[in-house]
Design an enzyme around this catalytic site. Structure first.
Site, PDB file in Angstrom:
ATOM      1  N   GLU A 164      -5.339   5.162   9.392  1.00 18.56           N
ATOM      2  CA  GLU A 164      -5.415   6.355   9.025  1.00 18.56           C
ATOM      3  C   GLU A 164      -6.525   6.924   8.043  1.00 18.56           C
ATOM      4  OE1 GLU A 164      -2.711   8.351   5.979  1.00 18.56           O
ATOM      5  OE2 GLU A 164      -1.424   8.197   7.142  1.00 18.56           O
TER       6      GLU A 164
ATOM      7  N   ASP B 248       5.944   2.795   6.556  1.00 20.83           N
ATOM      8  CA  ASP B 248       5.251   2.712   6.864  1.00 20.83           C
ATOM      9  C   ASP B 248       4.629   2.098   8.063  1.00 20.83           C
ATOM     10  OD1 ASP B 248       3.736   3.180   3.731  1.00 20.83           O
ATOM     11  OD2 ASP B 248       6.347   2.110   4.212  1.00 20.83           O
TER      12      ASP B 248
ATOM     13  N   ASP C 298      -1.789   1.979   8.816  1.00 20.94           N
ATOM     14  CA  ASP C 298      -1.068   2.733   7.655  1.00 20.94           C
ATOM     15  C   ASP C 298      -1.610   1.619   6.645  1.00 20.94           C
ATOM     16  OD1 ASP C 298      -0.572   5.401   7.102  1.00 20.94           O
ATOM     17  OD2 ASP C 298       1.754   3.989   6.590  1.00 20.94           O
TER      18      ASP C 298
END
Length: 195
Positions: A68, A141, A7
């Site tokens: 991501e 996160d 992330d």
């Protein structure tokens, strides 16, 4: 399949390793965050992220890196930092020949919670449940990195079948075009001989 989920972020880059295959229970191997000081120079922060990602790659030897997919929001500064951290992670994996898969936030949320608009608390709760953890990973996160890995494990078989179908269709189209070209050339040659 072992997947390292990332992330991306400049201050906190979530990382998580999940083992598993679609349709079977998943296992978390590790979860954490690569941190950089907000007041450090950008170049130094990117180097710190690279070192952190390299350490995770060394320690966990993933088969795939799931990152991501960065998309534009209202805060361009945040998007730029996220994109830069994402690029560092992709570079680290690609340098080692590790495939990189990109998933949008809504794809990840939908895969993990069933709702593409789920909030961070819902994602954290489902990650905790799916990986049979005692509590949601902190900070968010870290939970998001695990969600990315889970999403990839569950989506990869369908994506692979789709990619194979597209590749097969492309090969068939190329073969048909080649055949048409050869037939046309042969017919032209035949007409030339009979004239």
């Amino acid at each position: 399949m072992r997947v390292l989920g990332v992330d991306p972020g400049l201050t906190r880059c979530g990382v998580g390793v999940v083992d598993g295959v679609a349709g079977r229970p998943l296992t978390m191997r590790a979860v954490g965050v690569v941190r950089t000081p907000a007041d450090a120079e950008l170049g130094h922060r990117l180097v710190a992220i690279e070192r952190g990602i390299e350490q995770w790659l060394d320690e966990h030897d993933p088969e795939v890196l799931a990152v991501e997919r960065v998309f534009s929001q209202h805060n361009v500064r945040t998007v730029m930092g996220t994109a830069q951290a994402s690029a560092v992670a992709m570079l680290c994996a690609s340098r080692r020949g590790i495939p990189v898969a990109l998933h949008t936030p809504s794809e990840v949320k939908a895969a993990v919670t069933g709702n593409g608009r789920a909030d961070k608390a819902q994602v954290g709760a489902m990650v905790t449940r799916l990986l049979r953890l005692d509590a949601p990973p902190k900070p968010a996160d870290a939970a998001d990195a695990l969600a990315l890995a889970i999403c990839h494990i569950w989506r990869a078989p369908a994506q692979n079948r789709l990619q194979q179908a597209v590749a097969t269709q492309n090969r068939l189209q190329q073969a048909a075009a080649l055949h048409a070209s050869r037939t046309s050339t042969a017919q032209s040659a035949q007409k030339g001989r009979t004239a």
